[in-house]
Design an enzyme around this catalytic site. Sequence first.
Site, PDB file in Angstrom:
ATOM      1  N   GLY A   1       0.821  -1.220   0.000  1.00  0.00           N
ATOM      2  CA  GLY A   1       0.000   0.000   0.000  1.00  0.00           C
ATOM      3  C   GLY A   1       0.844   1.254   0.000  1.00  0.00           C
ATOM      4  O   GLY A   1       0.633   2.158   0.803  1.00  0.00           O
ATOM      5  N   ALA A   2       1.801   1.309  -0.930  1.00  0.00           N
ATOM      6  CA  ALA A   2       2.767   2.423  -0.916  1.00  0.00           C
ATOM      7  C   ALA A   2       2.503   3.448  -2.012  1.00  0.00           C
ATOM      8  O   ALA A   2       3.356   4.266  -2.303  1.00  0.00           O
ATOM      9  CB  ALA A   2       4.183   1.864  -1.025  1.00  0.00           C
ATOM     10  N   SER A   3       1.321   3.409  -2.617  1.00  0.00           N
ATOM     11  CA  SER A   3       1.028   4.362  -3.696  1.00  0.00           C
ATOM     12  C   SER A   3       0.707   5.748  -3.160  1.00  0.00           C
ATOM     13  O   SER A   3       0.728   6.723  -3.907  1.00  0.00           O
ATOM     14  CB  SER A   3      -0.137   3.846  -4.544  1.00  0.00           C
ATOM     15  OG  SER A   3      -1.269   3.622  -3.725  1.00  0.00           O
ATOM     16  N   ARG A   4       0.376   5.836  -1.877  1.00  0.00           N
ATOM     17  CA  ARG A   4       0.052   7.159  -1.299  1.00  0.00           C
ATOM     18  C   ARG A   4       0.155   7.092   0.227  1.00  0.00           C
ATOM     19  O   ARG A   4       0.423   6.021   0.787  1.00  0.00           O
ATOM     20  CB  ARG A   4      -1.348   7.609  -1.718  1.00  0.00           C
ATOM     21  CG  ARG A   4      -2.423   6.582  -1.448  1.00  0.00           C
ATOM     22  CD  ARG A   4      -3.702   6.934  -2.234  1.00  0.00           C
ATOM     23  NE  ARG A   4      -4.547   5.772  -2.440  1.00  0.00           N
ATOM     24  CZ  ARG A   4      -5.519   5.406  -1.617  1.00  0.00           C
ATOM     25  NH1 ARG A   4      -5.785   6.124  -0.552  1.00  0.00           N
ATOM     26  NH2 ARG A   4      -6.240   4.327  -1.863  1.00  0.00           N
TER      27      ARG A   4
ATOM     28  N   ASP B   1      -2.995  -7.557  -4.680  1.00  0.00           N
ATOM     29  CA  ASP B   1      -4.044  -7.367  -3.670  1.00  0.00           C
ATOM     30  C   ASP B   1      -3.639  -8.217  -2.463  1.00  0.00           C
ATOM     31  O   ASP B   1      -3.673  -9.443  -2.525  1.00  0.00           O
ATOM     32  CB  ASP B   1      -5.380  -7.829  -4.263  1.00  0.00           C
ATOM     33  CG  ASP B   1      -6.506  -7.825  -3.231  1.00  0.00           C
ATOM     34  OD1 ASP B   1      -6.240  -7.536  -2.043  1.00  0.00           O
ATOM     35  OD2 ASP B   1      -7.651  -8.133  -3.622  1.00  0.00           O
ATOM     36  N   VAL B   2      -3.241  -7.552  -1.379  1.00  0.00           N
ATOM     37  CA  VAL B   2      -2.695  -8.305  -0.237  1.00  0.00           C
ATOM     38  C   VAL B   2      -3.728  -9.223   0.425  1.00  0.00           C
ATOM     39  O   VAL B   2      -3.351 -10.145   1.154  1.00  0.00           O
ATOM     40  CB  VAL B   2      -2.058  -7.374   0.830  1.00  0.00           C
ATOM     41  CG1 VAL B   2      -0.887  -6.600   0.266  1.00  0.00           C
ATOM     42  CG2 VAL B   2      -3.092  -6.448   1.466  1.00  0.00           C
TER      43      VAL B   2
ATOM     44  N   SER C   1      -2.727   0.433  14.541  1.00  0.00           N
ATOM     45  CA  SER C   1      -3.379   1.736  14.754  1.00  0.00           C
ATOM     46  C   SER C   1      -3.681   1.878  16.234  1.00  0.00           C
ATOM     47  O   SER C   1      -3.904   0.873  16.936  1.00  0.00           O
ATOM     48  CB  SER C   1      -4.688   1.796  13.971  1.00  0.00           C
ATOM     49  OG  SER C   1      -5.459   2.897  14.411  1.00  0.00           O
TER      50      SER C   1
ATOM     51  N   TYR D   1     -12.502  -2.097  11.939  1.00  0.00           N
ATOM     52  CA  TYR D   1     -11.121  -1.598  11.801  1.00  0.00           C
ATOM     53  C   TYR D   1     -10.313  -1.850  13.078  1.00  0.00           C
ATOM     54  O   TYR D   1      -9.183  -2.351  13.006  1.00  0.00           O
ATOM     55  CB  TYR D   1     -11.176  -0.104  11.484  1.00  0.00           C
ATOM     56  CG  TYR D   1      -9.837   0.558  11.256  1.00  0.00           C
ATOM     57  CD1 TYR D   1      -9.163   0.420  10.040  1.00  0.00           C
ATOM     58  CD2 TYR D   1      -9.244   1.346  12.244  1.00  0.00           C
ATOM     59  CE1 TYR D   1      -7.939   1.042   9.823  1.00  0.00           C
ATOM     60  CE2 TYR D   1      -8.025   1.962  12.034  1.00  0.00           C
ATOM     61  CZ  TYR D   1      -7.377   1.818  10.825  1.00  0.00           C
ATOM     62  OH  TYR D   1      -6.164   2.433  10.619  1.00  0.00           O
TER      63      TYR D   1
ATOM     64  N   ALA E   1     -10.858  -4.054  15.391  1.00  0.00           N
ATOM     65  CA  ALA E   1     -10.652  -5.506  15.547  1.00  0.00           C
ATOM     66  C   ALA E   1      -9.510  -5.965  14.639  1.00  0.00           C
ATOM     67  O   ALA E   1      -8.659  -6.768  15.044  1.00  0.00           O
ATOM     68  CB  ALA E   1     -11.937  -6.260  15.210  1.00  0.00           C
TER      69      ALA E   1
ATOM     70  N   LYS F   1      -6.977  -4.213  13.578  1.00  0.00           N
ATOM     71  CA  LYS F   1      -5.689  -3.689  14.040  1.00  0.00           C
ATOM     72  C   LYS F   1      -5.268  -4.337  15.365  1.00  0.00           C
ATOM     73  O   LYS F   1      -4.066  -4.540  15.608  1.00  0.00           O
ATOM     74  CB  LYS F   1      -5.749  -2.167  14.167  1.00  0.00           C
ATOM     75  CG  LYS F   1      -5.946  -1.459  12.826  1.00  0.00           C
ATOM     76  CD  LYS F   1      -4.806  -1.746  11.843  1.00  0.00           C
ATOM     77  CE  LYS F   1      -4.890  -0.884  10.586  1.00  0.00           C
ATOM     78  NZ  LYS F   1      -3.768  -1.109   9.674  1.00  0.00           N
TER      79      LYS F   1
HETATM   80  P1  NAP Z   1      -4.457   5.595   2.421  1.00  0.00           P
HETATM   81  O1  NAP Z   1      -3.946   6.959   2.136  1.00  0.00           O
HETATM   82  O2  NAP Z   1      -5.905   5.334   2.264  1.00  0.00           O
HETATM   83  O3  NAP Z   1      -3.601   4.534   1.539  1.00  0.00           O
HETATM   84  C1  NAP Z   1      -3.903   3.177   1.602  1.00  0.00           C
HETATM   85  C2  NAP Z   1      -2.945   2.390   0.751  1.00  0.00           C
HETATM   86  O4  NAP Z   1      -3.259   1.004   0.887  1.00  0.00           O
HETATM   87  C3  NAP Z   1      -3.004   2.716  -0.732  1.00  0.00           C
HETATM   88  O5  NAP Z   1      -1.691   2.696  -1.256  1.00  0.00           O
HETATM   89  C4  NAP Z   1      -3.820   1.562  -1.310  1.00  0.00           C
HETATM   90  O6  NAP Z   1      -3.455   1.227  -2.647  1.00  0.00           O
HETATM   91  C5  NAP Z   1      -3.369   0.433  -0.410  1.00  0.00           C
HETATM   92  N1  NAP Z   1      -4.297  -0.703  -0.386  1.00  0.00           N
HETATM   93  C6  NAP Z   1      -5.588  -0.743   0.008  1.00  0.00           C
HETATM   94  N2  NAP Z   1      -6.077  -1.978  -0.132  1.00  0.00           N
HETATM   95  C7  NAP Z   1      -5.071  -2.747  -0.627  1.00  0.00           C
HETATM   96  C8  NAP Z   1      -4.961  -4.113  -0.982  1.00  0.00           C
HETATM   97  N3  NAP Z   1      -5.976  -4.977  -0.848  1.00  0.00           N
HETATM   98  N4  NAP Z   1      -3.770  -4.559  -1.469  1.00  0.00           N
HETATM   99  C9  NAP Z   1      -2.712  -3.720  -1.618  1.00  0.00           C
HETATM  100  N5  NAP Z   1      -2.761  -2.406  -1.291  1.00  0.00           N
HETATM  101  C10 NAP Z   1      -3.943  -1.935  -0.801  1.00  0.00           C
HETATM  102  O7  NAP Z   1      -4.100   5.146   3.929  1.00  0.00           O
HETATM  103  P2  NAP Z   1      -3.041   5.720   4.986  1.00  0.00           P
HETATM  104  O8  NAP Z   1      -3.752   6.734   5.816  1.00  0.00           O
HETATM  105  O9  NAP Z   1      -1.774   6.052   4.337  1.00  0.00           O
HETATM  106  O10 NAP Z   1      -2.881   4.420   5.908  1.00  0.00           O
HETATM  107  C11 NAP Z   1      -1.823   3.492   5.734  1.00  0.00           C
HETATM  108  C12 NAP Z   1      -1.871   2.485   6.878  1.00  0.00           C
HETATM  109  O11 NAP Z   1      -1.769   3.181   8.119  1.00  0.00           O
HETATM  110  C13 NAP Z   1      -3.163   1.681   6.949  1.00  0.00           C
HETATM  111  O12 NAP Z   1      -2.887   0.362   7.373  1.00  0.00           O
HETATM  112  C14 NAP Z   1      -3.962   2.409   8.008  1.00  0.00           C
HETATM  113  O13 NAP Z   1      -4.904   1.574   8.620  1.00  0.00           O
HETATM  114  C15 NAP Z   1      -2.861   2.834   8.952  1.00  0.00           C
HETATM  115  N6  NAP Z   1      -3.204   3.948   9.820  1.00  0.00           N
HETATM  116  C16 NAP Z   1      -3.528   5.165   9.284  1.00  0.00           C
HETATM  117  C17 NAP Z   1      -3.846   6.214  10.151  1.00  0.00           C
HETATM  118  C18 NAP Z   1      -4.212   7.581   9.642  1.00  0.00           C
HETATM  119  O14 NAP Z   1      -4.597   8.428  10.469  1.00  0.00           O
HETATM  120  N7  NAP Z   1      -4.073   7.882   8.367  1.00  0.00           N
HETATM  121  C19 NAP Z   1      -3.853   6.000  11.532  1.00  0.00           C
HETATM  122  C20 NAP Z   1      -3.527   4.754  12.033  1.00  0.00           C
HETATM  123  C21 NAP Z   1      -3.197   3.733  11.158  1.00  0.00           C
HETATM  124  P3  NAP Z   1      -4.320   1.744  -3.927  1.00  0.00           P
HETATM  125  O15 NAP Z   1      -4.160   3.241  -3.920  1.00  0.00           O
HETATM  126  O16 NAP Z   1      -3.677   1.121  -5.094  1.00  0.00           O
HETATM  127  O17 NAP Z   1      -5.726   1.317  -3.652  1.00  0.00           O
END
Ligand code: NAP
Length: 244
Positions: free
Chosen positions: A11-14, A62-63, A141, A154, A156, A158
């Site tokens: 999930g490193a695209s963004r 797709d993980v 998280s 979510y 559960a 994490k």
């Molecule tokens: P995000 O901006 O929504 O990015 C999610 C990433 O996951 C995207 O690169 C997406 O790829 C990828 N992804 C989703 N489903 C996938 C799948 N089935 N297989 C492979 N890749 C997949 O999320 P983020 O905020 O950066 O969060 C990243 C991680 O940190 C997550 O695990 C999230 O739960 C955790 N987290 C985030 C926060 C927060 O406040 N942002 C807080 C606590 C924990 P595509 O773009 O190709 O779909």
Amino acid sequence: MLEGKVAIVTGASRGIGAAIAKKLGKLNATVIVNYQGSVDKANQVCEEIKANGGVAEAIQCDVSNFDACQEFMKDIQKKYGRIDILVNNAGITRDGLLMAMSEEDFDKVIDTNLKGCFNCIRFASRFMLKQKYGKIVNIASISGVLGNAGQANYSASKAGVIGLTKSAAREFAAKNIYVNAVAPGFIATEMTDVLPDNVKEAAVSSIPMKRFGEASEVAELVGFLASPASDYITGQVICIDGGM
Ligand code: NAP
């Protein structure tokens, strides 16, 4: 610091994953930028890493798909000869009150966040065991530590990631494979951008530091856990949440 190491960031695209991929690239690891659908964004992350003198490749997987993860890890091992660092970052939310939550929304979140993490560890660890080295960092998280109303699925998933981290750490500790989790609080990404303003305001007021964290701040911590600087740390959950 990570010369000669091959790192996978799911999930490193963004968002947080992209920041982690760039950080590991700066530390001189070869970085596999995984994505599910956002090919252009993943390629953009690779271009940025390469512009800074690093090596990176975007690979779709797709993980949540067990068989696809097996192929994904096999292909990387075949092409690059090793897998040293695995950052399980891919994650989604499908928020809603528990009583109204659909089976689909529950399953989808568990399949991506928890099973996805299992799938990748399951197949990457095979190669890590053979080479007698590996660093696994799972992005959990604060919701998995504290719970959060509206996020039963979510939190559960994490909390499951935290249990998985602790068990895997014990299973692999004697094999030179380290497994830790990072538990971010509110981080400014697309995931939190969609929250209504009143929810964001309530969130900020609950954070002792009174601000959301930056993805780059999470990436610094992951960089440490992926490097030899953390070689006596395993099975830990490190919160990065502005004091929550
Ligand atoms: P995000 O901006 O929504 O990015 C999610 C990433 O996951 C995207 O690169 C997406 O790829 C990828 N992804 C989703 N489903 C996938 C799948 N089935 N297989 C492979 N890749 C997949 O999320 P983020 O905020 O950066 O969060 C990243 C991680 O940190 C997550 O695990 C999230 O739960 C955790 N987290 C985030 C926060 C927060 O406040 N942002 C807080 C606590 C924990 P595509 O773009 O190709 O779909």
